[in-house]
Design a protein around this motif. Structure first.
Motif, PDB file in Angstrom:
ATOM      1  N   VAL A  60       0.863  -1.185   0.000  1.00 13.03           N
ATOM      2  CA  VAL A  60       0.000   0.000   0.000  1.00 13.03           C
ATOM      3  C   VAL A  60       0.897   1.230   0.000  1.00 13.03           C
ATOM      4  CG1 VAL A  60      -1.768   1.281   1.254  1.00 13.03           C
ATOM      5  CG2 VAL A  60      -1.835  -1.217   1.197  1.00 13.03           C
ATOM      6  N   CYS A  61       0.668   2.125  -0.965  1.00 13.51           N
ATOM      7  CA  CYS A  61       1.566   3.262  -1.178  1.00 13.51           C
ATOM      8  C   CYS A  61       0.814   4.579  -1.068  1.00 13.51           C
ATOM      9  CB  CYS A  61       2.232   3.148  -2.550  1.00 13.51           C
ATOM     10  SG  CYS A  61       3.173   1.642  -2.786  1.00 13.51           S
ATOM     11  N   LEU A  67      -2.335  17.821  -1.761  1.00  7.01           N
ATOM     12  CA  LEU A  67      -1.623  16.547  -1.742  1.00  7.01           C
ATOM     13  C   LEU A  67      -1.844  15.752  -0.455  1.00  7.01           C
ATOM     14  CD1 LEU A  67       1.801  17.454  -3.403  1.00  7.01           C
ATOM     15  CD2 LEU A  67      -0.131  16.208  -4.398  1.00  7.01           C
ATOM     16  N   TRP A  68      -2.542  16.358   0.507  1.00  5.29           N
ATOM     17  CA  TRP A  68      -2.770  15.661   1.767  1.00  5.29           C
ATOM     18  C   TRP A  68      -4.018  14.802   1.683  1.00  5.29           C
ATOM     19  CZ3 TRP A  68       0.494  15.444   5.898  1.00  5.29           C
ATOM     20  CH2 TRP A  68       1.588  16.307   5.865  1.00  5.29           C
ATOM     21  N   LEU A  69      -3.919  13.591   2.220  1.00  8.16           N
ATOM     22  CA  LEU A  69      -5.012  12.628   2.192  1.00  8.16           C
ATOM     23  C   LEU A  69      -5.550  12.403   3.603  1.00  8.16           C
ATOM     24  CD1 LEU A  69      -3.388   9.933  -0.134  1.00  8.16           C
ATOM     25  CD2 LEU A  69      -4.889  11.818  -0.808  1.00  8.16           C
ATOM     26  N   ASP A  70      -6.771  11.913   3.683  1.00 10.28           N
ATOM     27  CA  ASP A  70      -7.374  11.529   4.948  1.00 10.28           C
ATOM     28  C   ASP A  70      -7.112  10.049   5.202  1.00 10.28           C
ATOM     29  OD1 ASP A  70      -9.574  12.409   7.096  1.00 10.28           O
ATOM     30  OD2 ASP A  70     -10.015  10.365   6.421  1.00 10.28           O
ATOM     31  N   ALA A  71      -6.707   9.711   6.418  1.00 10.67           N
ATOM     32  CA  ALA A  71      -6.351   8.326   6.737  1.00 10.67           C
ATOM     33  C   ALA A  71      -7.510   7.369   6.481  1.00 10.67           C
ATOM     34  CB  ALA A  71      -5.885   8.228   8.186  1.00 10.67           C
ATOM     35  N   ARG A  72      -8.731   7.803   6.753  1.00 10.39           N
ATOM     36  CA  ARG A  72      -9.883   6.916   6.530  1.00 10.39           C
ATOM     37  C   ARG A  72     -10.027   6.556   5.058  1.00 10.39           C
ATOM     38  NH1 ARG A  72     -14.053  10.776   9.524  1.00 10.39           N
ATOM     39  NH2 ARG A  72     -12.688  12.200   8.380  1.00 10.39           N
ATOM     40  N   ASP A  73      -9.804   7.532   4.186  1.00 10.88           N
ATOM     41  CA  ASP A  73      -9.909   7.266   2.756  1.00 10.88           C
ATOM     42  C   ASP A  73      -8.783   6.358   2.273  1.00 10.88           C
ATOM     43  OD1 ASP A  73     -12.132   8.941   2.689  1.00 10.88           O
ATOM     44  OD2 ASP A  73     -10.942  10.704   2.150  1.00 10.88           O
ATOM     45  N   VAL A  74      -7.576   6.595   2.776  1.00 16.25           N
ATOM     46  CA  VAL A  74      -6.436   5.762   2.390  1.00 16.25           C
ATOM     47  C   VAL A  74      -6.703   4.304   2.740  1.00 16.25           C
ATOM     48  CG1 VAL A  74      -4.022   5.219   2.940  1.00 16.25           C
ATOM     49  CG2 VAL A  74      -4.708   7.592   2.506  1.00 16.25           C
ATOM     50  N   VAL A  75      -7.163   4.072   3.963  1.00 15.39           N
ATOM     51  CA  VAL A  75      -7.377   2.693   4.411  1.00 15.39           C
ATOM     52  C   VAL A  75      -8.543   2.050   3.671  1.00 15.39           C
ATOM     53  CG1 VAL A  75      -8.063   1.267   6.386  1.00 15.39           C
ATOM     54  CG2 VAL A  75      -6.298   3.033   6.652  1.00 15.39           C
ATOM     55  N   GLU A 131      -9.797   2.687   0.703  1.00 14.89           N
ATOM     56  CA  GLU A 131      -9.462   2.400  -0.694  1.00 14.89           C
ATOM     57  C   GLU A 131      -8.457   1.257  -0.789  1.00 14.89           C
ATOM     58  OE1 GLU A 131      -7.919   4.664  -4.746  1.00 14.89           O
ATOM     59  OE2 GLU A 131      -8.842   5.833  -3.115  1.00 14.89           O
ATOM     60  N   SER A 132      -7.490   1.245   0.118  1.00 14.15           N
ATOM     61  CA  SER A 132      -6.502   0.160   0.076  1.00 14.15           C
ATOM     62  C   SER A 132      -7.144  -1.182   0.396  1.00 14.15           C
ATOM     63  CB  SER A 132      -5.356   0.440   1.049  1.00 14.15           C
ATOM     64  OG  SER A 132      -5.747   0.270   2.396  1.00 14.15           O
ATOM     65  N   LEU A 133      -8.128  -1.215   1.294  1.00 15.85           N
ATOM     66  CA  LEU A 133      -8.782  -2.484   1.620  1.00 15.85           C
ATOM     67  C   LEU A 133      -9.523  -3.047   0.416  1.00 15.85           C
ATOM     68  CD1 LEU A 133     -10.077  -1.829   5.258  1.00 15.85           C
ATOM     69  CD2 LEU A 133      -8.286  -3.428   4.549  1.00 15.85           C
ATOM     70  N   ARG A 134     -10.055  -2.171  -0.429  1.00 16.40           N
ATOM     71  CA  ARG A 134     -10.686  -2.660  -1.665  1.00 16.40           C
ATOM     72  C   ARG A 134      -9.641  -3.321  -2.571  1.00 16.40           C
ATOM     73  NH1 ARG A 134     -13.675   2.233  -1.204  1.00 16.40           N
ATOM     74  NH2 ARG A 134     -12.308   3.307  -2.677  1.00 16.40           N
ATOM     75  N   ASP A 135      -8.482  -2.674  -2.700  1.00 19.35           N
ATOM     76  CA  ASP A 135      -7.423  -3.253  -3.535  1.00 19.35           C
ATOM     77  C   ASP A 135      -6.891  -4.550  -2.952  1.00 19.35           C
ATOM     78  OD1 ASP A 135      -7.616  -1.194  -5.379  1.00 19.35           O
ATOM     79  OD2 ASP A 135      -5.989  -0.016  -4.493  1.00 19.35           O
ATOM     80  N   ILE A 136      -6.765  -4.593  -1.626  1.00 18.69           N
ATOM     81  CA  ILE A 136      -6.298  -5.810  -0.954  1.00 18.69           C
ATOM     82  C   ILE A 136      -7.264  -6.955  -1.213  1.00 18.69           C
ATOM     83  CG2 ILE A 136      -5.905  -6.841   1.323  1.00 18.69           C
ATOM     84  CD1 ILE A 136      -4.984  -3.890   2.148  1.00 18.69           C
ATOM     85  N   ALA A 137      -8.567  -6.670  -1.109  1.00 23.69           N
ATOM     86  CA  ALA A 137      -9.583  -7.704  -1.350  1.00 23.69           C
ATOM     87  C   ALA A 137      -9.520  -8.231  -2.777  1.00 23.69           C
ATOM     88  CB  ALA A 137     -10.971  -7.151  -1.047  1.00 23.69           C
ATOM     89  N   ARG A 138      -9.074  -7.383  -3.707  1.00 18.35           N
ATOM     90  CA  ARG A 138      -8.947  -7.798  -5.105  1.00 18.35           C
ATOM     91  C   ARG A 138      -7.628  -8.503  -5.390  1.00 18.35           C
ATOM     92  NH1 ARG A 138     -10.850  -1.779  -6.591  1.00 18.35           N
ATOM     93  NH2 ARG A 138     -13.114  -2.075  -6.470  1.00 18.35           N
ATOM     94  N   ALA A 195      -1.200  -6.368  -6.260  1.00 16.62           N
ATOM     95  CA  ALA A 195       0.154  -6.357  -5.713  1.00 16.62           C
ATOM     96  C   ALA A 195       0.533  -4.991  -5.167  1.00 16.62           C
ATOM     97  CB  ALA A 195       1.160  -6.786  -6.783  1.00 16.62           C
ATOM     98  N   VAL A 196       0.033  -3.924  -5.798  1.00 13.12           N
ATOM     99  CA  VAL A 196       0.351  -2.558  -5.383  1.00 13.12           C
ATOM    100  C   VAL A 196      -0.934  -1.748  -5.352  1.00 13.12           C
ATOM    101  CG1 VAL A 196       1.652  -0.459  -5.895  1.00 13.12           C
ATOM    102  CG2 VAL A 196       2.670  -2.689  -6.371  1.00 13.12           C
ATOM    103  N   SER A 197      -1.151  -1.039  -4.258  1.00 11.84           N
ATOM    104  CA  SER A 197      -2.296  -0.148  -4.113  1.00 11.84           C
ATOM    105  C   SER A 197      -1.785   1.261  -3.882  1.00 11.84           C
ATOM    106  CB  SER A 197      -3.158  -0.582  -2.920  1.00 11.84           C
ATOM    107  OG  SER A 197      -4.140   0.396  -2.619  1.00 11.84           O
ATOM    108  N   VAL A 198      -2.197   2.195  -4.745  1.00 12.34           N
ATOM    109  CA  VAL A 198      -1.861   3.609  -4.576  1.00 12.34           C
ATOM    110  C   VAL A 198      -3.176   4.350  -4.348  1.00 12.34           C
ATOM    111  CG1 VAL A 198      -0.757   5.640  -5.556  1.00 12.34           C
ATOM    112  CG2 VAL A 198       0.142   3.368  -6.094  1.00 12.34           C
ATOM    113  N   PRO A 199      -3.540   4.601  -3.089  1.00 15.49           N
ATOM    114  CA  PRO A 199      -4.824   5.256  -2.816  1.00 15.49           C
ATOM    115  C   PRO A 199      -4.871   6.683  -3.358  1.00 15.49           C
ATOM    116  CG  PRO A 199      -3.995   4.127  -0.857  1.00 15.49           C
ATOM    117  CD  PRO A 199      -2.884   4.149  -1.857  1.00 15.49           C
TER     118      PRO A 199
END
Length: 254
Positions: A177-178, A203-211, A213-220, A223-227
């Protein structure tokens, strides 16, 4: 659905957010960090809010004896861990030549050696069961020259790409997760705040959105998730930018 997830660096920041979102999705948790008091506070919050079982494992992952306790928990086949989130980390100033070399060695160990060891401990039981997920929290710095932090995260991305290709056919996915600059105390501990140090507010992200979005990529099984779309575009542009310019871009922030 992940039944039990072990999260390192879980006392705050992205680690705590992974704990909250995974508990909300029905997972039991094992929280790992040096700050046992902060872990106990978070564990109480999650038990009350979601009724999940939450273990607290206070450990300094740079201490071999304490890290061994975490490795043993991951390898315990009687209490299987379905997901490992390697999130523990810290940052250093970009001026490698002025940094204490022992701090740099600890930085390297926590970002490279520790996730490698914990992945190794978790992997065999997951392969024997035929399913599992390993998450390595890296950074967009992996794609931009950015002192030793970018080098460490680059290793983590390369390792995750290889491991996912190798083990996903056997049921165990590995995702790097990047995230980019994210509102957590990781940056605050270094004195870096949104809108300062040359980092634009956009350029600043919210931690809730990062996590989430990354969980969707992880479920799929990616190999690399860039939220976030903005950082996916930036990562794509790094392939076209001359190395010297990329290095100057990487000097933004600390």
């Amino acid at each position: 659905m992940t039944r039990t997830a072990l999260i390192t660096g879980a006392s705050s920041g992205l680690g705590a957010e992974y704990a909250r979102q995974l508990a909300a999705r029905g997972a039991d948790l094992i929280l790992v960090a040096r700050d046992s008091a902060a872990l106990e506070s978070l564990a109480g919050e999650l038990r009350s809010a979601h009724g999940r079982q939450v273990e607290v494992l206070g450990a300094d992952l740079l201490d071999p004896a304490q890290r061994a306790l975490v490795e043993e928990r991951l390898a315990d086949t009687s209490r299987p861990v379905e997901m490992l989130v390697n999130n523990a980390g810290f940052g250093l100033p970009l001026s490698f030549e002025r940094n204490d070399i022992d701090d740099e060695v600890r930085h390297l160990a926590l970002h490279v050696e520790v996730p490698m060891r914990l992945t190794h401990a978790a992997l065999q039981p997951m392969l024997e069961r035929g399913h599992g997920r390993i998450v390595n929290v890296a950074s967009v710095a992996a794609f931009i020259p950015r002192s030793t932090y970018g080098a460490c995260k680059g290793w983590l991305v390369a390792f995750s790409r290889w491991a996912n290709g190798r083990y996903a056919p056997r049921g165990v996915t590995v995702t790097a997760v990047c995230p980019g600059f994210t509102h957590t105390d990781f940056h605050a501990r270094m004195g870096l705040e949104a809108g300062k140090e040359g980092v634009a507010d956009a350029l600043w992200l919210d931690a809730r959105d990062v996590v989430s979005e990354s969980l969707r990529d992880i479920a799929r099984g990616k190999a690399v998730s860039v939220p976030s779309l903005r950082y996916r575009l930036l990562v794509g542009l790094t392939r076209l930018v001359p190395p010297g310019l990329a290095a100057r871009i990487g000097e933004s922030g600390r």
